[in-house]
Design a protein around this motif. Structure first.
Motif, mmCIF file in Angstrom:
data_model
loop_
_atom_site.group_PDB
_atom_site.id
_atom_site.type_symbol
_atom_site.label_atom_id
_atom_site.label_comp_id
_atom_site.label_asym_id
_atom_site.label_seq_id
_atom_site.Cartn_x
_atom_site.Cartn_y
_atom_site.Cartn_z
ATOM 1 N N GLN A 124 0.838 -1.207 0.000
ATOM 2 C CA GLN A 124 0.000 0.000 0.000
ATOM 3 C C GLN A 124 0.869 1.252 0.000
ATOM 4 O O GLN A 124 0.527 2.245 -0.640
ATOM 5 C CB GLN A 124 -0.938 0.004 1.214
ATOM 6 C CG GLN A 124 -1.964 -1.095 1.194
ATOM 7 C CD GLN A 124 -2.973 -0.930 0.074
ATOM 8 O OE1 GLN A 124 -3.128 0.131 -0.524
ATOM 9 N NE2 GLN A 124 -3.679 -2.003 -0.239
ATOM 10 N N LYS A 125 1.994 1.212 0.697
ATOM 11 C CA LYS A 125 2.893 2.366 0.725
ATOM 12 C C LYS A 125 3.449 2.645 -0.673
ATOM 13 O O LYS A 125 3.545 3.794 -1.092
ATOM 14 C CB LYS A 125 4.032 2.111 1.711
ATOM 15 C CG LYS A 125 4.922 3.296 1.939
ATOM 16 C CD LYS A 125 5.940 3.029 3.027
ATOM 17 C CE LYS A 125 6.797 4.252 3.250
ATOM 18 N NZ LYS A 125 7.777 4.045 4.313
ATOM 19 N N GLN A 126 3.796 1.586 -1.415
ATOM 20 C CA GLN A 126 4.281 1.767 -2.778
ATOM 21 C C GLN A 126 3.174 2.300 -3.681
ATOM 22 O O GLN A 126 3.432 3.141 -4.547
ATOM 23 C CB GLN A 126 4.817 0.447 -3.320
ATOM 24 C CG GLN A 126 6.119 0.021 -2.675
ATOM 25 C CD GLN A 126 6.514 -1.373 -3.081
ATOM 26 O OE1 GLN A 126 5.671 -2.273 -3.121
ATOM 27 N NE2 GLN A 126 7.786 -1.563 -3.375
ATOM 28 N N VAL A 127 1.946 1.834 -3.481
ATOM 29 C CA VAL A 127 0.819 2.336 -4.267
ATOM 30 C C VAL A 127 0.609 3.821 -3.979
ATOM 31 O O VAL A 127 0.367 4.610 -4.895
ATOM 32 C CB VAL A 127 -0.462 1.523 -3.989
ATOM 33 C CG1 VAL A 127 -1.669 2.161 -4.660
ATOM 34 C CG2 VAL A 127 -0.295 0.082 -4.459
ATOM 35 N N ASP A 128 0.713 4.213 -2.721
ATOM 36 C CA ASP A 128 0.609 5.641 -2.380
ATOM 37 C C ASP A 128 1.681 6.453 -3.095
ATOM 38 O O ASP A 128 1.417 7.542 -3.608
ATOM 39 C CB ASP A 128 0.722 5.834 -0.869
ATOM 40 C CG ASP A 128 -0.469 5.301 -0.104
ATOM 41 O OD1 ASP A 128 -1.535 5.095 -0.722
ATOM 42 O OD2 ASP A 128 -0.337 5.071 1.116
ATOM 43 N N SER A 129 2.888 5.918 -3.148
ATOM 44 C CA SER A 129 3.990 6.595 -3.825
ATOM 45 C C SER A 129 3.723 6.684 -5.329
ATOM 46 O O SER A 129 3.978 7.728 -5.956
ATOM 47 C CB SER A 129 5.302 5.846 -3.561
ATOM 48 O OG SER A 129 6.362 6.448 -4.252
#
Length: 91
Positions: A69-74
């Motif tokens: 999810q953190k990579q998707v946010d990025s």
């Protein structure tokens, strides 16, 4: 995904007369691939789809399994900055 799978056969039949008779009238079934990152939040389908296409075009399947999810946010932030830079900031 479920509402789309249920709606799609009727929609396609209303738009085309060349729909296979074998299509279900009650909706399509679908199965998620458990080894891939899942879109658990609304609005992430675009960035995740584009990242899947990008990685798949380079035959990089392993990162698809570990997308967080953190990579998707990025990814979303980078797309937003690219769009802003293209259409607003650098005019």
């Amino acid at each position: 995904m479920s509402p789309m799978a249920q709606m799609l056969p009727s929609l396609l039949q209303s738009l085309s007369t060349d729909v296979p008779a074998t299509w279900p009238s009650t909706g399509f079934t679908f199965m998620r691939v458990p080894s891939l990152a899942q879109n658990d939040r609304g609005g992430d389908c675009g960035p995740i789809s584009l990242k899947f296409i990008e990685l798949h075009s380079h035959q990089l399947t392993l990162p698809l399994q570990h997308l967080t999810q953190k990579q998707v946010d990025s990814i979303r932030m980078h797309y937003a900055m690219d769009l802003y830079g293209e259409y607003v900031s650098f005019s």
